[in-house]
Write an enzyme that holds these catalytic residues in place. Sequence first.
Site, short mmCIF file in Angstrom:
data_model
loop_
_atom_site.label_atom_id
_atom_site.label_comp_id
_atom_site.label_asym_id
_atom_site.label_seq_id
_atom_site.Cartn_x
_atom_site.Cartn_y
_atom_site.Cartn_z
N HIS A 113 15.00 11.16 -18.92
CA HIS A 113 16.31 10.94 -19.53
C HIS A 113 16.13 10.87 -21.05
CE1 HIS A 113 19.98 8.72 -20.67
NE2 HIS A 113 20.48 9.07 -19.50
N ASP A 190 10.45 3.83 -16.97
CA ASP A 190 11.91 3.77 -16.97
C ASP A 190 12.35 3.60 -15.52
OD1 ASP A 190 14.62 4.23 -16.91
OD2 ASP A 190 14.55 6.17 -17.91
N GLN A 193 16.78 4.01 -12.33
CA GLN A 193 17.25 4.54 -11.06
C GLN A 193 16.48 3.99 -9.87
OE1 GLN A 193 19.93 6.24 -10.88
NE2 GLN A 193 20.21 6.86 -13.00
N LYS A 216 23.67 -0.34 -13.18
CA LYS A 216 23.35 0.61 -12.11
C LYS A 216 22.98 -0.11 -10.81
CE LYS A 216 21.61 4.04 -15.42
NZ LYS A 216 22.67 5.05 -15.33
N CYS A 367 21.91 14.20 -19.35
CA CYS A 367 21.07 13.64 -20.42
C CYS A 367 19.59 13.96 -20.21
CB CYS A 367 21.25 12.13 -20.54
SG CYS A 367 22.91 11.61 -20.99
#
Length: 420
Positions: A113, A190, A193, A216, A367
């Site tokens: 991302h 990261d 998700q 999220k 993105c």
Amino acid sequence: MFDIDAIRKDFPTIHDESIYLDSAASSLTPYVVLDTMADYYLHHRTNLHRSMHKLAMETARKFDASMENIAQFIGANVEDITITSNATAAINLVALSLDFQPDDEIIISTLEHSSNVFPWMRLATKVGVKLRWWKAADDGTLDLAELESLITPKTRLVAVTHVSNVLGVIVPVAAIGAVCQEHNVLYLVDACQSVPHLPIDVKQIGCDFLAFSGHKMCGPTGIGVLYLKPPHARDLTPAFLGGGSINTYRSRYATLDDCTLASHNYSELPHKWMAGTPPIAETFGLSAAIDYLRGVGMDAIVAHDTQLIQQAINGLQDIPGVILFGPSDPAKRSGIISFNIQGIYPLKVGRLLTEDYNIGLRAGHNCALHYFHEVQQANIVEGNVRASFYLYTTPAEVDLLINAIREIAITHGKTALAVG
């Protein structure tokens, strides 16, 4: 038991008139999170760790308990985390707090991302850091042998996503952590998700830093979390300093001219990393969201995601003109299905799904321009169509998506254009 009907009643945004398949962008929020945040504003509205009156002390105790709960959710200690405004801010905080030198190398994958690309690109521009790209395969998987070949004596950091926001592919972060430890290379994950969908243990992953966002994972917007391995939390100088991060009682200097950073002492962890007033209500809300997810069960969420992904793959792969991206094995992905329809732009597919079928999802480049340019090797303006599922998504909604895509492909796709 995974009671989908009971779960859906917990979310005020859900209603029968539309289908929400955009949870990778932002999940919906259950009543318990809203009630928890409202309780702070209605009954505990004050700052924390500043004053000694009863209301402030109550708020501080509740905040500290919420921080403990958040840390435990990812297998960390409370001293190892800091609250930020979102995961993007968390990654930028790492980039600005580490002392990079010219010709240091940073390895990032082509799945990333923008939030895990541009903080490092800025270092390349300002400091002279060199970026090395770890290219994913066509299905989004990453080859560990290639990572080994990319690491050199100048490699300082590897930064990768845990779950691709484009494909939902699950990256083997623990195996990557082992490689980084072997080569004495810093490692950032990261986890935006992954934390909402998978059980997470930062010690098992072996990362130095891990970032995720509250919005999220059934939590509020405006809050993110950064995990720092204990030596980094203790020894690094935070990029942002101010009220709350400095222990004014222990700071000593004779005159204003003698007042330097060295004459001050940092606050105890985790407050060293939280300059200024933190997002108090949002921290309470995120803790409530974590309790909610625990109540449902992370293993149950994994099983539900896998079922929906398998259902979507089975239905979409039989539609003429539909191109699926990512691994065919649903166990290798988490909550996301990406596809295109030959002969029709992704943005048009998204618009048709919204206008004609009341299905909300994401269409475009998500993105992640480097994925589309380097991996998919397609026109990066086009991107793809992304449907993302979560614990409140039903099999019936996935069937409605499949049927809608079939009708759009027949009516507007390449086959329809050729016949016309």
